[in-house]
Design a protein around this motif. Structure first.
Motif, short mmCIF file in Angstrom:
data_model
loop_
_atom_site.label_atom_id
_atom_site.label_comp_id
_atom_site.label_asym_id
_atom_site.label_seq_id
_atom_site.Cartn_x
_atom_site.Cartn_y
_atom_site.Cartn_z
N TRP A 138 0.94 -1.39 0.06
CA TRP A 138 0.77 0.10 -0.03
C TRP A 138 0.93 1.63 -0.24
O TRP A 138 0.27 2.26 -0.84
CB TRP A 138 -0.78 -0.15 1.31
CG TRP A 138 -2.09 -1.04 1.32
CD1 TRP A 138 -2.10 -2.44 1.98
CD2 TRP A 138 -2.74 -1.12 0.19
NE1 TRP A 138 -2.75 -2.73 1.60
CE2 TRP A 138 -2.99 -2.55 0.74
CE3 TRP A 138 -3.64 -1.18 -1.29
CZ2 TRP A 138 -4.72 -3.18 -0.07
CZ3 TRP A 138 -4.22 -1.13 -2.12
CH2 TRP A 138 -5.09 -2.11 -1.48
N VAL A 139 2.01 0.98 0.97
CA VAL A 139 2.80 2.25 0.77
C VAL A 139 3.59 2.61 -0.85
O VAL A 139 3.36 3.97 -0.96
CB VAL A 139 4.40 1.85 1.29
CG1 VAL A 139 5.08 3.30 0.99
CG2 VAL A 139 4.39 2.29 2.76
N LYS A 140 2.77 1.44 -1.98
CA LYS A 140 3.45 2.16 -3.50
C LYS A 140 2.63 2.40 -4.56
O LYS A 140 2.08 2.92 -5.39
CB LYS A 140 4.44 0.99 -3.95
CG LYS A 140 6.23 1.03 -3.20
CD LYS A 140 6.45 2.03 -3.61
CE LYS A 140 8.07 2.05 -3.56
NZ LYS A 140 8.92 0.74 -3.89
N PRO A 143 -2.90 8.68 -0.93
CA PRO A 143 -2.85 9.41 0.56
C PRO A 143 -4.55 9.24 0.28
O PRO A 143 -4.73 9.39 2.07
CB PRO A 143 -2.14 10.92 0.71
CG PRO A 143 -0.89 10.36 -0.01
CD PRO A 143 -1.47 9.88 -1.48
N LEU A 144 -4.86 9.84 -0.27
CA LEU A 144 -6.49 10.36 0.18
C LEU A 144 -7.26 9.03 -0.08
O LEU A 144 -8.51 9.16 -0.17
CB LEU A 144 -6.82 11.05 -1.13
CG LEU A 144 -6.43 12.01 -0.01
CD1 LEU A 144 -7.30 13.55 -1.39
CD2 LEU A 144 -7.14 13.17 1.01
N MET A 185 2.72 4.97 9.63
CA MET A 185 2.35 4.75 7.96
C MET A 185 2.69 6.62 7.70
O MET A 185 3.31 6.54 6.57
CB MET A 185 1.44 4.38 6.87
CG MET A 185 1.54 2.65 7.17
SD MET A 185 -0.02 1.83 5.74
CE MET A 185 1.01 2.02 4.34
N ASP A 186 2.27 6.95 8.19
CA ASP A 186 1.88 8.80 8.47
C ASP A 186 3.71 9.09 8.53
O ASP A 186 3.57 9.89 8.31
CB ASP A 186 1.05 9.47 9.49
CG ASP A 186 -0.18 8.93 8.85
OD1 ASP A 186 -1.01 8.67 7.89
OD2 ASP A 186 -1.29 9.10 9.59
N ILE A 187 4.27 8.11 9.44
CA ILE A 187 5.55 8.90 10.10
C ILE A 187 6.75 8.82 9.88
O ILE A 187 7.79 9.25 9.59
CB ILE A 187 5.33 8.85 11.56
CG1 ILE A 187 4.83 7.19 12.17
CG2 ILE A 187 4.41 9.58 12.65
CD1 ILE A 187 5.86 7.51 13.67
N GLU A 244 2.92 13.53 10.65
CA GLU A 244 3.91 14.00 9.85
C GLU A 244 5.34 13.25 9.58
O GLU A 244 5.34 12.26 10.77
CB GLU A 244 4.33 15.08 9.77
CG GLU A 244 5.08 15.63 10.80
CD GLU A 244 4.21 15.95 12.01
OE1 GLU A 244 5.20 16.43 12.88
OE2 GLU A 244 2.98 15.97 12.14
N VAL A 245 6.03 12.77 7.93
CA VAL A 245 7.00 12.19 8.34
C VAL A 245 8.20 12.76 9.11
O VAL A 245 8.43 14.05 9.46
CB VAL A 245 7.79 12.36 7.55
CG1 VAL A 245 9.10 11.32 7.25
CG2 VAL A 245 6.69 11.65 6.27
#
Length: 439
Positions: free
Chosen positions: A130-132, A136-137, A360-362, A426-427
């Motif tokens: 899912w990262v790839k 994001p929305l 997954m956000d950070i 946020e990352v």
């Protein structure tokens, strides 16, 4: 779920001296009170309750040991290959369970432990897909749809497993669902790709849409891990502790729901199985709806990502905590109790779009490793929560349930407070590509 459903049929508690491969007669009372003799459709074994407990726990042994290593390996190997190989292995081992049971309980424990290793490899690697692939929305709805499969699979086995045991014999539970797993693994390799750019079938418009949405995301895995920075990261700890606290009540419910329905509400075992399936069905639907709602709020810019994570986590913790605390006071009514349990599971599913995917956000580039780390916290909750609950029930059967629900609410709310204070969306600096300090 397969072994949980099949185990009562695999164990002959009435004739422990029978040879393992001998057919036995099972006495059943029909509606008129007469006794019918039915011949067992498969071998039965004289396993003690202690051995049965080890068999049920052996899957967790492999998962617990392999969680962090598999999370690290998932960042180095193509997730498509890792998930496909793990699914193929797990399914093939399912087909061998009847033979392993015949050969001896030790071999069966080893086989189930290996299945636990394969299972955790799937759990840690699926988020890397899912990262790839997930803009994001659209990420919440795609992740929750895939996670809902856990509930759907459990629901299917719960409804069909008992029927298979009674009609064809318990080995067919493993043959049929193992065969389905093999078929899925055969479909996985030709249909799934790690990156949209490598997929030969999607349209150029879809490929461009995903590429544009993920253009600013740093998601390339890194072989080195900033362990020191991770240990000091309070946002990471808030997510990990949430995994522990939010699964506490879930494991209590899954482990003791049939016992609660039978001992407190006087529901027979067949009806309690149906009611348990009903709750899994509610969880299946509500997880998907929660993901759709989260992405709707984000796409319409109604709420920011951090607010969505905190709001969904708050609702997913406070309402189930309230309903669980009230359960002992409504035990006089099965209808009210089931309504509270349904509302509890429905609202707790919102956490899947809250704290449970916040890692997954950070730190998207370390998704596999952090997911493996979070599974350790989940499994610790799965070990501690039922153990503590059993202690309460052994001390006082009446007050035990009240104490179980009160403690579950306290654990859940404490995790929520920590998450609300320290969570971020946020990352983090240590998860960016330019991080230089490594350990």
């Amino acid at each position: 779920m397969n072994l949980s459903i099949a185990l009562p049929a695999m164990v002959n508690g009435t004739a422990p001296s029978s040879p393992p491969n001998a057919s036995s007669a099972v006495a059943l009372d029909d509606r008129n009170g007469t006794v019918m003799e039915l011949t067992a459709l498969a071998p039965v074994y004289a396993w003690s309750p202690e051995i049965q407990g080890v068999l049920l726990s052996s899957l967790s042994y492999g998962s617990f040991v392999a969680s962090v290593p598999s999370g690290y390996v998932a960042g180095l190997v193509r997730p498509r290959h890792l998930i496909g190989a793990a699914l193929l292995t797990f399914s093939a081992l399912s087909l061998l369970i009847p033979l392993a049971a015949e050969a001896g309980v030790a071999l069966l424990i080893v086989l189930r432990t290996l299945q636990g290793v394969a299972q955790v490899m799937i759990q840690t690697s699926q988020y890397l897909i899912w990262v790839k692939w997930a803009p994001p929305l659209e990420r919440n709805q795609l992740i929750t749809i895939s996670i809902s499969g856990l509930m759907l699979g459990s629901l299917t086995v719960l409804l069909a497993g008992g029927f298979l045991c009674e009609t064809l014999g318990w080995p067919y539970v493993f043959y049929i669902f193992g065969g389905i797993g093999l078929a899925c693994s055969c479909l996985w390799f030709p249909l799934v790709y790690d990156d949209p750019a490598a997929h030969p079938l999607i349209s150029a418009a879809e490929r461009d849409h995903i590429a544009r949405a993920l253009a600013q995301q740093d998601c390339e895995p890194d072989q080195s891990l900033p362990i020191r920075a991770m240990v000091r990261s309070l946002p990471l700890w808030s997510g990990l502790l949430s995994q522990f606290t939010e699964h506490w009540f879930f494991y209590v419910l899954m482990g003791y729901l049939p016992t609660y329905l039978h001992s407190v509400l006087h529901v027979d075992l067949r009806a309690s199985g149906f009611l348990s399936a009903l709750l899994l069905g509610v969880a299946f639907i509500s997880i998907i709806l929660g993901g759709l709602l989260a992405d709707f709020l984000l796409s319409r810019k109604v709420l920011s990502l951090l607010v969505v994570r905190r709001l969904f986590t708050s609702v997913g913790v406070l309402f189930p905590s309230l309903f669980s605390v009230l359960l002992p006071w409504v035990s006089f009514s099965l209808g009210v109790t089931m309504a509270f349990l349904v509302l509890s599971l429905a609202t707790s599913s919102l956490c899947q779009s809250g704290a449970l995917v916040n890692f997954m956000d950070i730190a998207p580039r370390y998704t596999g490793f952090i997911r493996g780390l979070s599974l350790v916290f989940i499994q610790l909750s799965g070990v501690i929560a039922p153990t503590v609950s059993g202690f309460f029930l052994s001390q006082d059967a009446q007050l035990g349930w009240r104490n179980i629900f009160l403690l579950s609410a306290a654990v859940d709310v404490s995790g929520l407070v920590f998450f609300l204070v320290f969570s971020r969306a946020e990352v983090q600096d240590w998860a960016r590509a330019q991080t230089l300090t490594r350990l």
